[in-house]
Design a protein around this motif. Structure first.
Motif, PDB file in Angstrom:
ATOM      1  N   PRO A 121     -21.360  24.021 -51.443  1.00  0.00           N
ATOM      2  CA  PRO A 121     -20.231  24.612 -50.757  1.00  0.00           C
ATOM      3  C   PRO A 121     -20.220  26.343 -51.042  1.00  0.00           C
ATOM      4  O   PRO A 121     -21.043  26.751 -51.935  1.00  0.00           O
ATOM      5  CB  PRO A 121     -19.248  23.965 -51.904  1.00  0.00           C
ATOM      6  CG  PRO A 121     -19.520  22.833 -52.282  1.00  0.00           C
ATOM      7  CD  PRO A 121     -21.090  22.984 -52.319  1.00  0.00           C
ATOM      8  N   PHE A 122     -19.785  26.739 -50.069  1.00  0.00           N
ATOM      9  CA  PHE A 122     -19.518  28.150 -50.049  1.00  0.00           C
ATOM     10  C   PHE A 122     -20.892  29.105 -49.455  1.00  0.00           C
ATOM     11  O   PHE A 122     -21.307  30.116 -49.583  1.00  0.00           O
ATOM     12  CB  PHE A 122     -18.833  28.935 -51.077  1.00  0.00           C
ATOM     13  CG  PHE A 122     -17.648  28.246 -51.631  1.00  0.00           C
ATOM     14  CD1 PHE A 122     -16.638  28.314 -50.832  1.00  0.00           C
ATOM     15  CD2 PHE A 122     -17.707  27.470 -52.681  1.00  0.00           C
ATOM     16  CE1 PHE A 122     -15.394  27.668 -51.349  1.00  0.00           C
ATOM     17  CE2 PHE A 122     -16.568  26.912 -53.089  1.00  0.00           C
ATOM     18  CZ  PHE A 122     -15.368  26.945 -52.209  1.00  0.00           C
ATOM     19  N   VAL A 123     -22.020  28.283 -49.115  1.00  0.00           N
ATOM     20  CA  VAL A 123     -23.199  28.672 -48.716  1.00  0.00           C
ATOM     21  C   VAL A 123     -22.947  29.195 -47.164  1.00  0.00           C
ATOM     22  O   VAL A 123     -21.987  28.681 -46.402  1.00  0.00           O
ATOM     23  CB  VAL A 123     -24.196  27.562 -48.421  1.00  0.00           C
ATOM     24  CG1 VAL A 123     -25.387  27.964 -47.354  1.00  0.00           C
ATOM     25  CG2 VAL A 123     -24.833  27.337 -49.892  1.00  0.00           C
ATOM     26  N   HIS A 140     -22.489  29.186 -52.970  1.00  0.00           N
ATOM     27  CA  HIS A 140     -22.193  30.930 -52.970  1.00  0.00           C
ATOM     28  C   HIS A 140     -23.575  31.508 -52.628  1.00  0.00           C
ATOM     29  O   HIS A 140     -23.511  32.894 -53.091  1.00  0.00           O
ATOM     30  CB  HIS A 140     -21.595  31.446 -54.324  1.00  0.00           C
ATOM     31  CG  HIS A 140     -20.328  30.825 -54.375  1.00  0.00           C
ATOM     32  ND1 HIS A 140     -20.029  29.546 -55.245  1.00  0.00           N
ATOM     33  CD2 HIS A 140     -19.051  31.125 -54.199  1.00  0.00           C
ATOM     34  CE1 HIS A 140     -18.636  29.331 -55.356  1.00  0.00           C
ATOM     35  NE2 HIS A 140     -18.102  30.389 -54.547  1.00  0.00           N
ATOM     36  N   THR A 141     -24.222  30.929 -52.127  1.00  0.00           N
ATOM     37  CA  THR A 141     -25.597  31.675 -51.626  1.00  0.00           C
ATOM     38  C   THR A 141     -25.516  32.183 -50.096  1.00  0.00           C
ATOM     39  O   THR A 141     -25.033  31.580 -49.485  1.00  0.00           O
ATOM     40  CB  THR A 141     -26.858  30.843 -51.932  1.00  0.00           C
ATOM     41  OG1 THR A 141     -27.339  30.788 -53.291  1.00  0.00           O
ATOM     42  CG2 THR A 141     -28.082  31.217 -51.200  1.00  0.00           C
ATOM     43  N   THR A 142     -25.918  33.301 -49.845  1.00  0.00           N
ATOM     44  CA  THR A 142     -26.045  33.832 -48.347  1.00  0.00           C
ATOM     45  C   THR A 142     -27.637  33.987 -47.936  1.00  0.00           C
ATOM     46  O   THR A 142     -28.199  34.842 -48.991  1.00  0.00           O
ATOM     47  CB  THR A 142     -25.332  35.143 -48.357  1.00  0.00           C
ATOM     48  OG1 THR A 142     -23.891  35.002 -48.641  1.00  0.00           O
ATOM     49  CG2 THR A 142     -25.426  35.676 -47.131  1.00  0.00           C
ATOM     50  N   SER A 157     -27.664  29.025 -57.218  1.00  0.00           N
ATOM     51  CA  SER A 157     -26.333  29.757 -56.944  1.00  0.00           C
ATOM     52  C   SER A 157     -26.222  31.227 -56.881  1.00  0.00           C
ATOM     53  O   SER A 157     -26.921  31.856 -57.548  1.00  0.00           O
ATOM     54  CB  SER A 157     -25.335  29.176 -57.906  1.00  0.00           C
ATOM     55  OG  SER A 157     -25.523  29.815 -59.240  1.00  0.00           O
ATOM     56  N   GLY A 158     -25.559  31.801 -56.006  1.00  0.00           N
ATOM     57  CA  GLY A 158     -25.393  33.106 -55.943  1.00  0.00           C
ATOM     58  C   GLY A 158     -26.276  33.879 -55.445  1.00  0.00           C
ATOM     59  O   GLY A 158     -26.421  35.043 -55.695  1.00  0.00           O
ATOM     60  N   GLY A 176     -28.470  34.244 -58.770  1.00  0.00           N
ATOM     61  CA  GLY A 176     -27.935  35.663 -58.713  1.00  0.00           C
ATOM     62  C   GLY A 176     -28.778  36.717 -58.102  1.00  0.00           C
ATOM     63  O   GLY A 176     -28.418  37.904 -58.012  1.00  0.00           O
ATOM     64  N   ILE A 177     -29.965  36.184 -57.780  1.00  0.00           N
ATOM     65  CA  ILE A 177     -31.144  37.226 -57.465  1.00  0.00           C
ATOM     66  C   ILE A 177     -30.996  37.449 -55.935  1.00  0.00           C
ATOM     67  O   ILE A 177     -30.450  36.989 -55.058  1.00  0.00           O
ATOM     68  CB  ILE A 177     -32.347  36.379 -57.176  1.00  0.00           C
ATOM     69  CG1 ILE A 177     -32.970  35.932 -58.813  1.00  0.00           C
ATOM     70  CG2 ILE A 177     -33.472  37.338 -56.894  1.00  0.00           C
ATOM     71  CD1 ILE A 177     -32.986  37.417 -59.816  1.00  0.00           C
ATOM     72  N   THR A 178     -31.090  38.854 -55.676  1.00  0.00           N
ATOM     73  CA  THR A 178     -31.146  39.450 -54.340  1.00  0.00           C
ATOM     74  C   THR A 178     -32.617  39.894 -53.958  1.00  0.00           C
ATOM     75  O   THR A 178     -33.326  40.378 -54.523  1.00  0.00           O
ATOM     76  CB  THR A 178     -30.339  40.768 -54.324  1.00  0.00           C
ATOM     77  OG1 THR A 178     -29.079  40.503 -54.665  1.00  0.00           O
ATOM     78  CG2 THR A 178     -30.482  41.431 -52.896  1.00  0.00           C
TER      79      THR A 178
END
Length: 222
Positions: A121-123, A140-142, A157-158, A176-178
């Motif tokens: 969810p929220f990808v 929540h990953t983009t 996630s994230g 949470g990694i970019t």
């Protein structure tokens, strides 16, 4: 149901047609390649047309496009042909294998998602994203436009993956990694820290090499 033209006339195009034929309501009706690479007029019993003159055989509005499916020039080749196709009035198809567990908030056009992938969810996936088999994209990953994720990639996630990244098989990216745009991550690396744009990471380390991924763009990826 739409008629689809695949960009390419090699192994990846052959694979894409096999998936469309078996699992999609869309129908592959032809292939296209740059004029300089047009060495055959037929592939898999379908016409191969020069990209520069595609409108003559397959005008906009009559077909959708998919591809190119390679990560040539670290996905910039796919980006450039996608943008040119848009400018010429073409729409793009997408393929999501029916075995994929897809709860994504957004999947862009020209995406190609293979079997047993998980999109939580929220990808959010941008345009032109390719995800090979058995990969996991955490909630929540983009993943921004024109990225290529190989098989068995795990994004926690994230995570935020910038445009035109290549992520090799069995890579893990921590919560949470970019990952900056244009980054190349070699197979089996584990990423536990943010990466600046145009990084090159080699297994087993997560520190980027002291040179830009621009060095890799001349490699002939298929």
């Amino acid at each position: 149901m739409a008629d689809v033209v695949i960009f390419g006339a090699g192994q990846l195009a052959e694979v894409a047609k096999a998936y469309f034929d078996k699992f999609s309501e869309d129908r592959v009706v032809g292939f296209t390649v740059d004029k300089g690479f047009l060495t055959q007029t037929e592939f898999k019993n379908l016409p191969v047309v020069a990209w520069e003159g595609l409108e003559e055989r397959f005008p906009p509005g009559t077909v959708k496009l998919i591809g190119p499916l390679s990560y040539q020039r670290l996905n910039e080749f796919r980006r450039d042909r996608h943008r040119e196709g848009r400018a010429r009035g073409y729409d793009f198809a997408r393929f999501i294998h029916p075995s994929a567990h897809n709860m994504a908030e957004m999947v862009g056009d020209n995406c190609f998602i293979l079997e047993n992938c998980t999109l939580q969810p929220f990808v959010r996936l941008g345009e032109g994203v390719i995800i090979w088999s058995n990969s996991h994209v955490g909630h929540h990953t983009t993943v921004d436009d024109f990225c290529f994720l190989s098989s068995q990639v795990g994004l926690a996630s994230g995570v935020h993956i910038g445009t035109c990244c290549f992520i090799g098989g069995q890579v893990g990216v921590d919560n949470g990694i970019t990952v900056g745009s244009g980054t190349y991550i070699e197979s089996r690396a584990m990423i536990r820290r943010d990466l600046p744009p145009n990084s090159v990471v080699r297994h087993p380390f997560d520190l980027p090499k002291p040179y830009s991924s621009d060095r890799l763009k001349a490699m002939k990826f298929r």
